[in-house]
Design a protein around this motif. Structure first.
Motif, PDB file in Angstrom:
ATOM      1  N   MET A 139     -30.905 -29.016 -17.048  1.00 48.03           N
ATOM      2  CA  MET A 139     -29.687 -28.241 -17.685  1.00 48.03           C
ATOM      3  C   MET A 139     -30.312 -26.779 -17.800  1.00 48.03           C
ATOM      4  SD  MET A 139     -27.436 -30.566 -20.050  1.00 48.03           S
ATOM      5  CE  MET A 139     -28.822 -31.948 -20.654  1.00 48.03           C
ATOM      6  N   LEU A 140     -31.475 -26.599 -18.389  1.00 50.12           N
ATOM      7  CA  LEU A 140     -31.907 -25.265 -18.731  1.00 50.12           C
ATOM      8  C   LEU A 140     -32.206 -24.599 -17.452  1.00 50.12           C
ATOM      9  CD1 LEU A 140     -34.091 -26.228 -21.867  1.00 50.12           C
ATOM     10  CD2 LEU A 140     -32.292 -24.742 -21.839  1.00 50.12           C
ATOM     11  N   ASP A 141     -32.699 -25.231 -16.328  1.00 51.49           N
ATOM     12  CA  ASP A 141     -33.009 -24.672 -15.205  1.00 51.49           C
ATOM     13  C   ASP A 141     -31.920 -24.128 -14.649  1.00 51.49           C
ATOM     14  OD1 ASP A 141     -35.019 -24.424 -13.374  1.00 51.49           O
ATOM     15  OD2 ASP A 141     -34.406 -25.773 -11.970  1.00 51.49           O
ATOM     16  N   GLY A 142     -30.592 -24.461 -14.882  1.00 51.70           N
ATOM     17  CA  GLY A 142     -29.311 -23.968 -14.205  1.00 51.70           C
ATOM     18  C   GLY A 142     -28.762 -22.786 -15.280  1.00 51.70           C
ATOM     19  N   SER A 143     -29.397 -22.721 -16.411  1.00 52.09           N
ATOM     20  CA  SER A 143     -28.891 -21.615 -17.156  1.00 52.09           C
ATOM     21  C   SER A 143     -29.607 -20.348 -17.414  1.00 52.09           C
ATOM     22  CB  SER A 143     -28.960 -22.111 -18.606  1.00 52.09           C
ATOM     23  OG  SER A 143     -30.391 -22.070 -19.138  1.00 52.09           O
ATOM     24  N   GLN A 163     -51.349 -33.522 -14.063  1.00 51.59           N
ATOM     25  CA  GLN A 163     -50.099 -34.369 -13.273  1.00 51.59           C
ATOM     26  C   GLN A 163     -48.913 -33.645 -13.760  1.00 51.59           C
ATOM     27  OE1 GLN A 163     -50.303 -38.330 -13.542  1.00 51.59           O
ATOM     28  NE2 GLN A 163     -48.651 -38.852 -12.547  1.00 51.59           N
ATOM     29  N   VAL A 164     -48.814 -33.150 -15.071  1.00 51.62           N
ATOM     30  CA  VAL A 164     -47.854 -32.364 -15.594  1.00 51.62           C
ATOM     31  C   VAL A 164     -47.427 -30.888 -14.720  1.00 51.62           C
ATOM     32  CG1 VAL A 164     -46.844 -30.989 -17.497  1.00 51.62           C
ATOM     33  CG2 VAL A 164     -47.616 -33.382 -18.071  1.00 51.62           C
ATOM     34  N   CYS A 165     -48.735 -30.362 -14.508  1.00 58.77           N
ATOM     35  CA  CYS A 165     -48.718 -29.168 -13.594  1.00 58.77           C
ATOM     36  C   CYS A 165     -48.350 -29.476 -12.153  1.00 58.77           C
ATOM     37  CB  CYS A 165     -49.938 -28.591 -13.590  1.00 58.77           C
ATOM     38  SG  CYS A 165     -50.608 -27.846 -15.339  1.00 58.77           S
ATOM     39  N   THR A 166     -48.524 -30.461 -11.617  1.00 56.67           N
ATOM     40  CA  THR A 166     -48.596 -30.731 -10.124  1.00 56.67           C
ATOM     41  C   THR A 166     -47.425 -31.453  -9.677  1.00 56.67           C
ATOM     42  OG1 THR A 166     -49.776 -32.689 -10.262  1.00 56.67           O
ATOM     43  CG2 THR A 166     -51.050 -30.559  -9.585  1.00 56.67           C
ATOM     44  N   GLU A 167     -46.837 -32.267 -10.929  1.00 58.13           N
ATOM     45  CA  GLU A 167     -45.585 -33.047 -10.211  1.00 58.13           C
ATOM     46  C   GLU A 167     -44.341 -32.799 -11.285  1.00 58.13           C
ATOM     47  OE1 GLU A 167     -46.328 -37.442 -10.417  1.00 58.13           O
ATOM     48  OE2 GLU A 167     -48.275 -37.132  -9.437  1.00 58.13           O
ATOM     49  N   LEU A 168     -44.398 -32.235 -12.403  1.00 62.75           N
ATOM     50  CA  LEU A 168     -43.334 -31.983 -13.137  1.00 62.75           C
ATOM     51  C   LEU A 168     -42.950 -30.635 -13.012  1.00 62.75           C
ATOM     52  CD1 LEU A 168     -43.526 -33.784 -16.547  1.00 62.75           C
ATOM     53  CD2 LEU A 168     -42.711 -34.606 -14.472  1.00 62.75           C
ATOM     54  N   ARG A 171     -40.364 -29.360 -10.110  1.00 62.66           N
ATOM     55  CA  ARG A 171     -39.232 -30.230 -10.340  1.00 62.66           C
ATOM     56  C   ARG A 171     -38.126 -28.739 -10.854  1.00 62.66           C
ATOM     57  NH1 ARG A 171     -39.365 -35.917 -12.934  1.00 62.66           N
ATOM     58  NH2 ARG A 171     -36.985 -35.670 -13.007  1.00 62.66           N
ATOM     59  N   PHE A 172     -38.609 -28.238 -11.379  1.00 54.58           N
ATOM     60  CA  PHE A 172     -37.960 -26.905 -12.066  1.00 54.58           C
ATOM     61  C   PHE A 172     -38.132 -25.735 -11.847  1.00 54.58           C
ATOM     62  CE2 PHE A 172     -38.975 -30.705 -15.096  1.00 54.58           C
ATOM     63  CZ  PHE A 172     -37.486 -31.247 -14.853  1.00 54.58           C
ATOM     64  N   LEU A 220     -52.640 -24.576 -10.707  1.00 54.88           N
ATOM     65  CA  LEU A 220     -52.031 -25.607 -10.172  1.00 54.88           C
ATOM     66  C   LEU A 220     -50.328 -25.368 -10.363  1.00 54.88           C
ATOM     67  CD1 LEU A 220     -53.704 -28.313 -12.130  1.00 54.88           C
ATOM     68  CD2 LEU A 220     -54.257 -27.788  -9.800  1.00 54.88           C
ATOM     69  N   VAL A 221     -50.162 -24.029 -10.511  1.00 57.70           N
ATOM     70  CA  VAL A 221     -48.494 -24.234 -11.085  1.00 57.70           C
ATOM     71  C   VAL A 221     -48.401 -22.757 -10.064  1.00 57.70           C
ATOM     72  CG1 VAL A 221     -48.539 -25.370 -13.138  1.00 57.70           C
ATOM     73  CG2 VAL A 221     -48.925 -22.698 -13.161  1.00 57.70           C
ATOM     74  N   PRO A 222     -46.914 -22.391  -9.729  1.00 57.64           N
ATOM     75  CA  PRO A 222     -46.691 -20.968  -9.189  1.00 57.64           C
ATOM     76  C   PRO A 222     -47.011 -19.976 -10.125  1.00 57.64           C
ATOM     77  CG  PRO A 222     -44.927 -22.653  -9.174  1.00 57.64           C
ATOM     78  CD  PRO A 222     -45.989 -23.362  -9.980  1.00 57.64           C
ATOM     79  N   ALA A 223     -47.284 -18.821  -9.591  1.00 62.93           N
ATOM     80  CA  ALA A 223     -47.789 -17.669 -10.313  1.00 62.93           C
ATOM     81  C   ALA A 223     -46.496 -17.327 -11.375  1.00 62.93           C
ATOM     82  CB  ALA A 223     -47.899 -16.354  -9.345  1.00 62.93           C
ATOM     83  N   SER A 224     -45.521 -17.775 -11.145  1.00 64.17           N
ATOM     84  CA  SER A 224     -44.420 -17.267 -11.963  1.00 64.17           C
ATOM     85  C   SER A 224     -44.290 -17.867 -13.520  1.00 64.17           C
ATOM     86  CB  SER A 224     -42.960 -17.373 -11.526  1.00 64.17           C
ATOM     87  OG  SER A 224     -42.996 -18.884 -11.294  1.00 64.17           O
ATOM     88  N   VAL A 225     -45.195 -19.192 -13.441  1.00 64.02           N
ATOM     89  CA  VAL A 225     -45.319 -20.218 -14.641  1.00 64.02           C
ATOM     90  C   VAL A 225     -46.442 -19.597 -15.483  1.00 64.02           C
ATOM     91  CG1 VAL A 225     -45.277 -22.520 -15.537  1.00 64.02           C
ATOM     92  CG2 VAL A 225     -44.146 -22.023 -13.445  1.00 64.02           C
TER      93      VAL A 225
END
Length: 335
Positions: A139-143, A163-168, A171-172, A220-225
């Motif tokens: 929901m927050l991802d769409g706000s 795994q939080v970094c690579t899999e979750l 998703r957002f 492990l995550v996109p540069a924007s995170v």
């Protein structure tokens, strides 16, 4: 070290009501009366908090989204030019809240204590909580709200940090941040059984505090995170760390306006409804240097020793009601 003349951060546990039963809960929310104030007193506390001019305010709990006056309270503090952050388990987040969340908070942290439902739900103490957290993030991802994941790292989920970094995170796409923090031995996490079975080892804590490990996670995550990892030792308020300036100059406010002298420990120094903010801060700083605190924390070098020191400080400075609640804490059952 020069002590600031005011708290730089304020944590307000606005209610102890909570739909979850987290095994590490520092406030034992959901297991005790909510102690939530009525509207007029909530606004009085909000004004007192704003008067302290902290750099930031974190609204936590319990579950803050259960407080119907939440957005009105937050507006009082943001109107004073203070950035307010929200910590939520996501269970009660609804689509109609999204616009208010974006206006009220400069960031929203959703608690996710595992990369899979089985691990997260065991830590959070309620089946289905992982799915609710994922739904909240969607929901927050769409706000337009700035949002991210906050993960308390315990022994049962430390293997899932990457795994939080690579899999979750993937998703957002709109996710702004991920924060990993070592569980602090406070509240239920200071219980003897928990300290022995679920506190991180000293080696694991050192890893979380290693800047190189944070860099590894960022890769492990996109540069924007934005990714942070912390050992949370600043919350220990060890006398050596205070002398070096490596501590957390913050106040923690209980739901009824009572002010804890040190965020990770029981023991209040007054109430924002009856005492001036400046006097409460003076009393808090005085507590840091109390001989009992110095003597108890001074020898602490390990996580288990920190847990033992927490139990001593909580029992010494806690009220009769606090001590009775500590005595009622159930034995920890390994996850």
């Amino acid at each position: 070290m020069t002590i600031p003349d005011r708290p730089l951060e304020i944590i307000w546990d606005i209610t102890y009501a909570c739909p979850l039963r987290c095994v590490h809960c520092y406030s034992e929310s959901g297991r005790r009366p909510s102690r939530q104030l009525r509207r007029d007193d909530l606004l009085r506390v909000a004004d007192a908090v704003a008067a302290m001019r902290p750099y930031g305010i974190s609204i936590a709990g319990g579950e803050p989204l259960l407080v119907k006056e939440l957005f009105e309270v937050t507006a009082r503090m943001t109107a004073a030019g203070i950035k307010v952050a929200l910590f939520t388990g996501g269970w009660t987040l609804r689509p109609e809240m999204l616009d208010d969340l974006a206006r009220a908070f400069f960031r929203v942290s959703v608690s996710v204590d595992g990369a899979t439902a089985d691990v997260h739900d065991r830590v959070r103490g309620r089946r289905g909580s992982f799915d609710r957290a994922m739904a909240a993030l969607s929901m927050l991802d769409g706000s337009t709200a700035a949002f991210g994941i906050d993960c308390v790292v315990v022994r049962s989920n430390v293997h899932q940090v990457e795994q939080v970094c690579t899999e979750l995170v993937p998703r957002f796409p709109g996710l702004d941040f991920v924060s990993f923090g070592a569980v602090v031995p406070e509240g239920l996490a200071s219980r003897t059984g928990f300290a022995e079975r679920e506190l991180l080892t000293d080696e694991q804590v050192a890893t979380l505090g290693d800047p190189g490990y944070g860099e590894r996670l960022r890769g492990l995550v996109p540069a924007s995170v934005h990714v942070t990892a912390t050992d949370n030792l600043a919350l220990q308020m060890h006398p050596d760390r205070i002398r070096r300036g490596c501590f957390f100059p913050a106040l923690q406010i209980e739901p009824d306006g009572a002010v804890r002298a040190m965020p990770a420990y029981e023991g209040t120094v007054g109430n924002l409804l009856t005492d001036s903010p400046a006097e409460l801060w003076r009393r808090a700083v005085e507590r840091w240097h109390d001989p009992f605190v110095v003597e108890t924390l001074g020898p602490v070098r390990t996580m288990r020793e920190w847990a033992e020191a927490t139990r001593k400080i909580d029992y010494h400075f806690g009220s009769a009601a606090d001590r009775a609640r500590i005595d009622r804490r159930p034995a920890f059952v390994a996850l």
